[in-house]
Design a protein around this motif. Structure first.
Motif, short mmCIF file in Angstrom:
data_model
loop_
_atom_site.label_atom_id
_atom_site.label_comp_id
_atom_site.label_asym_id
_atom_site.label_seq_id
_atom_site.Cartn_x
_atom_site.Cartn_y
_atom_site.Cartn_z
N ALA A 11 -4.96 5.88 -1.71
CA ALA A 11 -3.42 4.90 -2.01
C ALA A 11 -3.59 3.94 -3.25
CB ALA A 11 -3.40 4.22 -0.82
N THR A 12 -2.45 3.63 -3.35
CA THR A 12 -2.48 2.70 -4.37
C THR A 12 -2.07 1.29 -3.80
OG1 THR A 12 -1.57 3.99 -6.08
CG2 THR A 12 -1.23 1.84 -6.63
N VAL A 13 -2.69 0.29 -4.21
CA VAL A 13 -2.74 -1.08 -3.50
C VAL A 13 -2.22 -1.95 -4.67
CG1 VAL A 13 -3.86 -2.99 -2.06
CG2 VAL A 13 -4.44 -0.42 -1.85
N ASP A 26 -6.15 -6.41 -13.24
CA ASP A 26 -4.99 -5.82 -12.80
C ASP A 26 -4.95 -5.87 -11.22
OD1 ASP A 26 -2.48 -4.65 -12.23
OD2 ASP A 26 -2.99 -2.90 -13.68
N SER A 27 -3.73 -6.46 -10.67
CA SER A 27 -3.61 -6.66 -9.28
C SER A 27 -3.32 -5.35 -8.79
CB SER A 27 -2.42 -7.59 -8.94
OG SER A 27 -1.00 -7.28 -9.48
N THR A 28 -3.52 -4.41 -9.31
CA THR A 28 -3.09 -3.05 -8.54
C THR A 28 -4.26 -2.12 -8.92
OG1 THR A 28 -0.57 -3.11 -9.07
CG2 THR A 28 -1.70 -0.90 -8.60
N PHE A 29 -4.60 -1.65 -7.85
CA PHE A 29 -5.79 -0.69 -7.70
C PHE A 29 -5.78 0.36 -6.90
CE2 PHE A 29 -6.57 -4.34 -5.08
CZ PHE A 29 -7.18 -3.51 -3.61
N ILE A 69 0.68 -1.40 0.05
CA ILE A 69 0.20 0.03 0.13
C ILE A 69 0.98 1.04 0.06
CG2 ILE A 69 -1.75 1.15 1.42
CD1 ILE A 69 -2.73 -1.61 2.48
N SER A 70 0.54 2.12 -0.85
CA SER A 70 1.52 3.23 -0.96
C SER A 70 1.17 4.32 0.03
CB SER A 70 1.00 4.12 -2.32
OG SER A 70 -0.36 4.55 -2.25
#
Length: 925
Positions: free
Chosen positions: A776-778, A790-793, A746-747
């Protein structure tokens, strides 16, 4: 009484809802009208004078069953030598125990503040008012001059200030003795830090030094209004860390006549600033408290309005998930000093050569929830064997060791009944020996930790027997005995230190009611009588948490010269200096506010401990009771304090050393900032997991909820244990909590999370620990789960809020450890045998589809046995032999499949004679 307790709980915030107390001046008096009653504060003081240093020193109080140190002073008049020095057992030693306090020479001393010097009483003989300030004039005295004033309009309380100027050099203390007086018989409740609560009235006029006062006051409650004399917050500064050597004042409750009267003495006789030169003025101020509400409500009011306590912490340095991951990594490293041969955590900080464990449930929970095979094999399973075989939590092979009363006997189980119940439940109720042991333990008393005897037949154990068996008889017994407990312990304020559930009074849970277990019983029965009692106990527990010094809105320089603080106890043991970069950080990050000292017996050195296992329980009760103070205290104890295991306590100076991720990654002798008790690592990891899950439960208003077992441990090390039962995630039911290591990146560090799985869904709940919205980007770790998209959201979480997300078409690892060990097999075969040979015990552990283990241990030690051998038949039908030539004599045999295992035990005694037992079969025949 139940109704009265309920009313008190509803009125916890009466001070905020009622009209402000009215303050007026009448001649030389300050009159406060509150709740329809009047309370008079007079400009009365006592000056204590000593020509020579009176030798202020902390000494053991000598209160029966209570470990606590009090201030004492030398006296030359033997008629005032009312303090009797306590003889301290050799078992009382180790980290936190200071021989300079416990074992200093006996002298003619007093613990009564009014005997701590030549006493001169003085009261104002006139006053004049100018606007909102009343100025007092005092009779002339050939020793000193005194002037005082009170600001009547000061908020939240009138402020009384004074200036004292000695006319001759010496050691002085000025006591304010003008607060309202109440007889002990008329008091509804009192408080003098740290140990006197409810109606446990001090047996002497003890003076609590500033550094031992979570708030700098004593309090008296008459059933409507709480009164106190509160030292001004400016006299307990944030820097340096409060210790005895810099304490500027003390607070007392008993006056010379034995009545209850809050008092403040500044300076402390023989203490900081008490040595005065002629003509040099001394200034001090205090606040006059008379406010509607009980003592816990007043404690909250003072904390919030005078010392600024609020929801003050946020993650800032790392998420709690990152701290948990790092802590578990550390727990599995060589630095964590797990002694494989003894199946325990090294306890050399206190007892050289010994090991001590808290519970097998801590690592078992971590293994289950984190899907961690290594945690099970290296920590959980060895501790399961330890907890079933050892007599006490502290195990030492040295039969001459006396420190903290260890045992070298294999006379188990040391596991409390609640732990046996949890193990029984976790493994599908297929291991019948747990139930057998539970029933045996219910009928006996046992000493597990230190020298504290625990009664088996009590309402708490009956509750756990019900949770294990479903037998309504046990539930009825638990409720009946708990209702009796409410009548005897909760509805009747305690007047002495004789609570039978406490044993001895050392750790803070012994001083309150059993609020944690009462909350468990409430969740089981929905009986609000147990909830009200639990909330009352939790609020009394907050009075052990630091609410001062006030936290400045400034930066603090720490680790000056690149050196971390050196803890005196470790320095005396030859530990090496640690280094940490000099830096400036916000004061709030360094604050102990929300933490407790370790115990009444060690509070002088262990100012704030990071083992805040009370916090998740308090968080949950705060939700149930809609009590924001409990919620904020819980958060203050945990959030934004460390990136990994921080060691035990704040002690000598403020530092950021324990914030660092690599702080624990040193050998034992390289640790010198604070002490490391290696048996604390896993319970602390459990506490972080408990906090994460409870925080989501609270913020989702109970809509994300995972049932739990109970980890009793000992002292204050209670946690909920997750992972066995499936829970709910909003509308989704039968959801499995699943939080493997570093599942998410987590960003933004302000977001904590929990994760769960059901079928092909990965369910995530994020909690924002800051007072600003966070986007945040997860990224989902592909080593654990593959996602369809996509595994990023991105995720946005409101300030101090929650956001939940479901990822569909997720692909998880097949046949994971979690799935295997929780699988039900329906195997109810024989799993226990008591053997005559070596007085051995044999158990067959059934671990779902993960496997089975044969465990055999001998109660006979090396005074009787020279060696032991276990012969068994393996899965291929071959005869195998295991030999053990050193005590403790024990054997572990991994088994394949679900076939029965046959074995026999032989021993060679100390005379060289061999005894061979009969063949025993466990498992399905």
């Amino acid at each position: 009484m139940k109704k009265l307790l309920y009313i008190n709980l509803l009125l916890l915030f009466a001070w905020a809802a009622t009209a402000q107390a009215q303050v007026t001046a009448k001649r030389q008096q300050i009159v406060i009208t509150a709740a329809g009653r009047t309370y008079t504060f007079t400009p009365s003081f006592v000056v204590l004078y000593n020509a020579a240093d009176p030798g202020m020193a902390l000494k053991p109080a000598g209160i029966k069953k209570v470990a606590y140190n009090v201030l004492t002073w030398k006296v030359t008049d033997t008629s005032k030598a009312d303090f009797r020095q306590q003889q301290v057992s050799n078992s009382v030693a180790g980290d936190g125990f200071d021989d300079k306090i416990l074992r200093s020479k006996a002298e003619a001393r007093t613990a009564n503040i009014f005997n701590a010097g030549e006493s001169i009483s003085i009261q104002a003989n006139s006053a004049e008012q100018k606007q909102d300030t009343l100025f007092f004039h005092f009779p002339a005295n050939d020793r000193f001059t005194l002037s005082a004033y009170v600001v009547l309009s000061a908020k939240p309380y009138p402020v009384l200030g004074y200036t004292f100027t000695p006319l001759q050099a010496g050691y002085y203390s000025i006591g304010y003795t003008g607060a309202p007086v109440l007889s002990p018989a008329r008091a509804a409740a009192i408080w003098q830090p740290l140990i006197w609560q409810e109606k446990r009235i001090p047996d002497a006029a003890y003076l609590t030094p500033a550094f031992l006062a979570p708030l700098p006051t004593t309090l008296v409650y008459d059933g409507a209004v709480t009164t106190g004399a509160l030292a001004g917050p400016e006299y307990i500064p944030f820097q340096p860390l409060p210790v005895l050597a810099n304490s500027r004042f003390g607070v007392a409750l008993r006056n010379k006549e034995g009545q209850l009267q809050p008092q403040v003495y500044a300076p402390i006789p023989g203490g900081y600033l008490s040595k005065m030169k002629a003509g040099e003025p001394f200034h001090f101020a205090l606040e006059l408290v008379a406010t509607p509400g009980d003592i816990t409500a007043t404690y909250q009011q003072i904390a919030q309005t005078v010392f600024g306590f609020h929801n003050y912490r946020h993650n800032d340095i790392a998420s709690l998930n990152t701290a948990l991951d790092n802590m578990v990594d550390y727990a599995m490293s060589s630095y964590a000093w797990f002694v494989d041969s003894l199946k325990g955590c090294a306890y050399s900080t206190d007892v050289p050569g010994a090991v001590k464990n808290v519970s097998s449930l801590n690592p078992l929970e971590l293994a289950l929830v984190r899907d961690d095979t290594a945690m099970f094999e290296k920590r959980a399973y060895p501790l399961m064997e330890f907890m079933l075989s050892r007599e006490k939590f502290l195990f030492s092979l040295d039969s001459n060791q006396q420190i903290q009363s260890p045992s070298r006997k294999l006379k188990g189980p040391v596991a409390p009944l609640s732990e046996l119940a949890a193990l029984y439940n976790v493994f599908g109720k297929e291991n019948g020996f747990y139930l057998q042991m539970m029933q045996q333990e219910y009928g006996k008393d046992r000493v597990r930790n230190l020298d504290v005897k625990e009664k088996g037949d009590n309402w708490i154990n009956a509750m756990h027997l019900y949770k294990a068996t479903g037998d309504q008889h046990y539930l009825a017994t638990a409720v009946t005995k708990a209702k009796r407990y409410l009548q005897q312990r909760v509805y009747q304020p305690q007047t002495a230190f004789n609570d039978p559930f406490a044993g001895s009074f050392f750790f803070w849970p012994s001083y309150t009611d059993r609020w944690i277990e009462l909350s468990e019983l409430y969740e089981l029965t929905n009986d609000t009588a147990f909830l009200y009692a639990a909330v009352d106990g939790a609020r009394h527990y907050t009075m052990f948490t630091w609410m001062c010094p006030a936290i400045p809105d400034s930066l603090i320089t720490v680790n000056k010269g690149g050196k971390a603080p050196m803890y005196w106890y470790l320095q005396s043991k030859g530990h090496q200096q640690m280094y940490c970069p000099e830096e400036q950080v916000p004061a709030w990050r360094l604050s102990e506010t929300g933490l407790t000292p370790e115990s009444s017996g060690t509070a002088t050195g262990h100012r704030g401990i990071f083992m805040a296992n009370f916090a998740p329980w308090m968080l949950r009760l705060g939700y149930y009771a809609k009590d924001t103070f409990l919620l904020n205290v819980a958060k203050a104890a945990v959030i934004g304090r460390y990136r990994s295991f921080p060691g035990y306590h704040i002690n000598t100076e403020r530092t950021t050393a324990y914030e660092k991720a690599d702080f624990p990654l040193h050998t034992h002798k390289q640790q010198s900032v604070n002490s490391f008790h290696y048996n604390h690592i896993l319970p602390m990891a459990s506490m972080l997991l408990d906090y994460l899950v409870t925080d989501v439960f609270v913020r989702s208003q109970g809509q994300i909820n995972f049932p739990a077992e109970y980890i009793e441990g000992y002292a204050y090390l209670q946690d909920k244990m997750y992972g066995r039962q499936k829970g709910s995630f909003y509308d989704e039911k039968e959801v499995q909590l699943w939080m493997p290591a570093r599942l998410l990146h987590i960003s933004n560090v302000e977001l904590n999370y929990i994760a769960a799985r059901k079928d092909d869904q990965l369910l995530l709940a994020f909690t924002n620990q800051s007072n600003q919205p966070v986007t945040a980007t997860v990224t989902v770790n592909p080593l654990w789960v593959k996602t369809a998209k996509d595994s990023t959201f991105a995720v946005t979480v409101p300030a101090n809020g929650i956001q939940a997300i479901a990822l569909h078409k997720a692909v998880f690892r097949a046949n994971s450890f979690q799935q295997q060990i929780l699988a039900a097999t329906g195997d109810n075969s024989k799993d226990y045998a008591a053997l005559e040979t070596g007085h051995a015990k044999a158990m067959l552990f059934k671990l779902g589809n993960y496997g089975r283990r044969l465990y055999v241990y001998l109660e006979d030690d090396d005074n009787k046995v020279r060696s032991a051998a276990l012969q068994y038949t393996d899965a291929a039908g071959r005869q195998q032999t295991l030999n053990d030539t050193a005590y403790p004599f024990e054997f572990t045999v991994p088994l394949q499949g679900h076939k029965p295992v046959s074995f026999r035990l032989s021993v060679v005694d100390t005379r060289g004679a061999t005894q061979t037992g009969k063949t025993v079969i466990l498992g399905n025949e």
